[in-house]
Design a protein around this motif. Structure first.
Motif, PDB file in Angstrom:
ATOM      1  N   LYS A  28      11.284  24.902  38.935  1.00  0.00           N
ATOM      2  CA  LYS A  28      10.625  24.630  40.208  1.00  0.00           C
ATOM      3  C   LYS A  28      11.531  24.981  41.386  1.00  0.00           C
ATOM      4  CE  LYS A  28       8.516  20.797  42.784  1.00  0.00           C
ATOM      5  NZ  LYS A  28       8.185  19.330  42.740  1.00  0.00           N
ATOM      6  N   VAL A  29      12.797  24.622  41.290  1.00  0.00           N
ATOM      7  CA  VAL A  29      13.739  24.900  42.380  1.00  0.00           C
ATOM      8  C   VAL A  29      13.989  26.399  42.497  1.00  0.00           C
ATOM      9  CG1 VAL A  29      16.064  24.474  43.243  1.00  0.00           C
ATOM     10  CG2 VAL A  29      14.808  22.633  42.116  1.00  0.00           C
ATOM     11  N   LEU A  30      14.154  27.062  41.355  1.00  0.00           N
ATOM     12  CA  LEU A  30      14.353  28.509  41.366  1.00  0.00           C
ATOM     13  C   LEU A  30      13.150  29.222  41.955  1.00  0.00           C
ATOM     14  CD1 LEU A  30      15.753  31.177  40.585  1.00  0.00           C
ATOM     15  CD2 LEU A  30      14.736  30.919  38.311  1.00  0.00           C
ATOM     16  N   PHE A  31      11.951  28.837  41.530  1.00  0.00           N
ATOM     17  CA  PHE A  31      10.735  29.473  42.033  1.00  0.00           C
ATOM     18  C   PHE A  31      10.614  29.314  43.545  1.00  0.00           C
ATOM     19  CE2 PHE A  31       7.855  29.533  37.992  1.00  0.00           C
ATOM     20  CZ  PHE A  31       8.781  30.342  37.364  1.00  0.00           C
ATOM     21  N   ALA A  32      10.967  28.125  44.042  1.00  0.00           N
ATOM     22  CA  ALA A  32      10.893  27.888  45.485  1.00  0.00           C
ATOM     23  C   ALA A  32      11.867  28.788  46.239  1.00  0.00           C
ATOM     24  CB  ALA A  32      11.180  26.416  45.785  1.00  0.00           C
ATOM     25  N   ALA A  33      13.062  29.000  45.672  1.00  0.00           N
ATOM     26  CA  ALA A  33      14.029  29.892  46.321  1.00  0.00           C
ATOM     27  C   ALA A  33      13.514  31.327  46.343  1.00  0.00           C
ATOM     28  CB  ALA A  33      15.375  29.818  45.598  1.00  0.00           C
ATOM     29  N   LEU A  34      12.977  31.783  45.208  1.00  0.00           N
ATOM     30  CA  LEU A  34      12.419  33.138  45.157  1.00  0.00           C
ATOM     31  C   LEU A  34      11.282  33.294  46.164  1.00  0.00           C
ATOM     32  CD1 LEU A  34      12.352  33.557  41.276  1.00  0.00           C
ATOM     33  CD2 LEU A  34      13.790  34.861  42.848  1.00  0.00           C
ATOM     34  N   ASP A  35      10.394  32.318  46.199  1.00  0.00           N
ATOM     35  CA  ASP A  35       9.245  32.400  47.095  1.00  0.00           C
ATOM     36  C   ASP A  35       9.663  32.357  48.559  1.00  0.00           C
ATOM     37  OD1 ASP A  35       6.353  32.480  47.526  1.00  0.00           O
ATOM     38  OD2 ASP A  35       6.555  30.409  48.204  1.00  0.00           O
ATOM     39  N   SER A  36      10.759  31.657  48.853  1.00  0.00           N
ATOM     40  CA  SER A  36      11.215  31.582  50.244  1.00  0.00           C
ATOM     41  C   SER A  36      11.670  32.948  50.744  1.00  0.00           C
ATOM     42  CB  SER A  36      12.342  30.557  50.379  1.00  0.00           C
ATOM     43  OG  SER A  36      13.526  30.994  49.713  1.00  0.00           O
ATOM     44  N   PHE A  37      12.284  33.755  49.883  1.00  0.00           N
ATOM     45  CA  PHE A  37      12.643  35.119  50.281  1.00  0.00           C
ATOM     46  C   PHE A  37      11.397  35.986  50.425  1.00  0.00           C
ATOM     47  CE2 PHE A  37      16.797  33.864  48.381  1.00  0.00           C
ATOM     48  CZ  PHE A  37      17.593  34.110  49.486  1.00  0.00           C
ATOM     49  N   ARG A  38      10.400  35.749  49.577  1.00  0.00           N
ATOM     50  CA  ARG A  38       9.136  36.487  49.704  1.00  0.00           C
ATOM     51  C   ARG A  38       8.477  36.201  51.052  1.00  0.00           C
ATOM     52  NH1 ARG A  38       3.534  35.742  48.859  1.00  0.00           N
ATOM     53  NH2 ARG A  38       3.894  33.501  48.565  1.00  0.00           N
ATOM     54  N   GLN A  39       8.573  34.968  51.508  1.00  0.00           N
ATOM     55  CA  GLN A  39       7.909  34.561  52.739  1.00  0.00           C
ATOM     56  C   GLN A  39       8.760  34.801  53.988  1.00  0.00           C
ATOM     57  OE1 GLN A  39       5.496  31.017  52.920  1.00  0.00           O
ATOM     58  NE2 GLN A  39       5.792  30.598  50.739  1.00  0.00           N
ATOM     59  N   TYR A  40       9.958  35.342  53.822  1.00  0.00           N
ATOM     60  CA  TYR A  40      10.843  35.532  54.974  1.00  0.00           C
ATOM     61  C   TYR A  40      10.147  36.321  56.073  1.00  0.00           C
ATOM     62  CZ  TYR A  40      14.773  36.950  57.882  1.00  0.00           C
ATOM     63  OH  TYR A  40      15.606  37.161  58.950  1.00  0.00           O
ATOM     64  N   ARG A  41       9.591  37.461  55.737  1.00  0.00           N
ATOM     65  CA  ARG A  41       9.017  38.349  56.749  1.00  0.00           C
ATOM     66  C   ARG A  41       7.890  37.650  57.521  1.00  0.00           C
ATOM     67  NH1 ARG A  41       9.222  44.052  56.616  1.00  0.00           N
ATOM     68  NH2 ARG A  41       9.832  43.876  54.413  1.00  0.00           N
ATOM     69  N   ARG A  42       6.953  37.104  56.781  1.00  0.00           N
ATOM     70  CA  ARG A  42       5.795  36.477  57.426  1.00  0.00           C
ATOM     71  C   ARG A  42       6.217  35.282  58.277  1.00  0.00           C
ATOM     72  NH1 ARG A  42       2.503  32.177  56.480  1.00  0.00           N
ATOM     73  NH2 ARG A  42       0.319  32.358  57.154  1.00  0.00           N
ATOM     74  N   SER A  43       7.067  34.427  57.746  1.00  0.00           N
ATOM     75  CA  SER A  43       7.460  33.221  58.485  1.00  0.00           C
ATOM     76  C   SER A  43       8.253  33.577  59.734  1.00  0.00           C
ATOM     77  CB  SER A  43       8.282  32.295  57.579  1.00  0.00           C
ATOM     78  OG  SER A  43       9.508  32.892  57.200  1.00  0.00           O
ATOM     79  N   ALA A  44       9.111  34.600  59.635  1.00  0.00           N
ATOM     80  CA  ALA A  44       9.903  34.990  60.799  1.00  0.00           C
ATOM     81  C   ALA A  44       9.022  35.560  61.903  1.00  0.00           C
ATOM     82  CB  ALA A  44      10.975  35.992  60.393  1.00  0.00           C
ATOM     83  N   HIS A  45       8.073  36.413  61.539  1.00  0.00           N
ATOM     84  CA  HIS A  45       7.155  36.946  62.550  1.00  0.00           C
ATOM     85  C   HIS A  45       6.323  35.832  63.171  1.00  0.00           C
ATOM     86  CE1 HIS A  45       7.937  41.178  62.258  1.00  0.00           C
ATOM     87  NE2 HIS A  45       7.667  41.239  60.963  1.00  0.00           N
TER      88      HIS A  45
END
Length: 418
Positions: A28-45
């Protein structure tokens, strides 16, 4: 570079007892870290430019029309920040891609929440914030412009080791809280057998990419301050670009291996992915390392006594503990554990602590820290009376300067400690 069981080393190998996919909570913790990098672009914009455009157009029309034109050109600035976000997101995407490949996970998992390998949409806001700070941390650890901060924290460690061990071969050094791996790399290049330890999957994924997967030096643009809109003297400052990595780890180590042996032997480098307290307090790690280097690390401890016990366990008798850093106690504002929480731990649980998640916390002054290391079997052999000030991922041109005055000392483990 040596591959060791349970260590991150080979670009495509995460071997030994390190298998977060086998444990539901770790997965669960690993998946959340991976997903946070996936969402970097969208969240930053979304959180940087989209909302600012909304607020900008909420101004009186005459006002936003004025600020849209030179010399302000606010809307043009938003577009440039968007371009900078996309450049940073390329780094986040590269970290994600290598992480998915390392763990054999699909980029687009099917089956929704019923699929145990569906890592999409598992990140919390806190996880995404960690991804943002991790990408920004490349400025400190892997850009030429970050050399000043590194020199103030990493060079003293290298100087201390040289003073303590000279040209002795095969000196083993543990770096807890190794972050993005730059100090571990520098120790390896200097001829030491360096082992980094890190618990954060954000840091582990990013360090694996930097150390093992970058193709050449200065290959990736990074805009470390693009998301900051306060305390700016100019827009040029906000849009400052640096290139990472400033050195290519694989090429540097290959070139070193091609040079004649100076008698000290080649350095080695490995990374353990584990809770420092659990991994290095074990009997198997007793009397293992010649030195432990803690850089901006000891204040991550809820209970510093546990850290000292662990360092004492894994250091050889007569080994040295080198410390550089402030005392910004990371758990200071966390929820206080209640008596009911504590009562749920059995006596056996208390004796066999649960690592960084153990109940209880305490914040100490520097004087108290020094007294504690003396009481726990260490002799202070060096202490800088006045450490130099340094920042941490600090924009040197910002109108606001957050500076630390880190403590720097060296302690020796006594031969009779137990």
């Amino acid at each position: 570079m040596n591959q060791q069981p349970g260590k991150e080393q080979n670009p495509d190998e995460w071997e030994g007892d390190f298998d977060p996919l086998a444990d539901p909570e770790e997965r669960k913790v690993l998946f959340a870290a991976l997903d946070s990098f996936r969402q970097y672009r969208r969240s930053a914009h979304l959180n940087t430019t989209h909302r600012r455009r909304q607020s900008f157009y909420a101004l009186p029309s005459a006002h936003w029309d004025l600020l849209s034109k030179p010399p302000y050109s606010i809307l043009d600035n938003f577009n440039q920040v968007d371009d900078a976000i996309d450049a940073n997101a390329e780094i986040a995407d590269a970290i994600l891609s290598n992480g998915l490949e390392a763990f054999g996970l699909p980029a687009n998992p099917d089956g929704g929440e019923d699929n145990p390998n569906n890592w999409h949409n598992t990140a919390t806001g806190s996880d995404i914030g960690k991804a943002h700070s991790t990408v920004r941390q490349f400025y400190r650890d892997w850009s030429a412009e970050g050399a000043l901060e590194r020199d103030q924290c990493y060079k003293p460690v290298l100087n201390d080791l040289h003073e303590l061990f000279g040209s002795q071969p095969h000196i083993s050094v543990l770096v807890p809280g190794a972050g993005l791996g730059r100090l571990v790399f520098e120790l390896c290049v200097a001829g030491y057998c360096a082992e980094g330890n890190e618990i954060s999957y954000h840091q582990l994924l990013a360090s694996n990419w930097a150390l093992n997967h970058t193709e050449k030096a200065n290959a990736h643009p990074l805009y470390p301050f693009a998301l900051q809109f306060s305390n700016l003297k100019s827009r040029k400052q906000q849009l400052k670009r640096v290139m990472i990595p400033d050195v290519h780890p694989a090429s540097t180590i290959a070139a070193q291996m091609a040079e004649p042996d100076d008698g000290r032997g080649m350095g080695t480098m490995s990374m353990s992915a584990a809770d420092f307290l659990v991994q290095y307090a074990s009997p198997s790690q007793r009397d293992t390392f010649d030195a432990v280097a803690t850089v901006f690390f000891i204040d991550t401890a809820p209970n510093l006594i546990r850290y000292i016990e662990t360092i004492r366990n894994c250091l050889r008798p007569g080994g040295y503990w080198i410390n550089i850093g402030p005392l910004l106690w990371h758990w200071e504002d966390s929820k206080t554990s209640s008596k009911n929480d504590a009562s749920q731990q059995s006596a056996a649980d208390t004796d066999k602590h649960q690592g960084i998640g153990e109940l209880g916390r305490v914040e100490l002054t520097e004087e108290e820290v020094i007294a504690l290391i003396h009481q726990m079997g260490f002799e202070l052999v060096k202490k800088d009376p006045e450490g130099s000030s340094c920042g941490y991922i600090q924009d040197p041109e910002s109108m606001l300067q957050n500076l630390y005055r880190p403590a720097h000392w060296v302690a020796r483990k006594g031969p009779e400690t137990c």
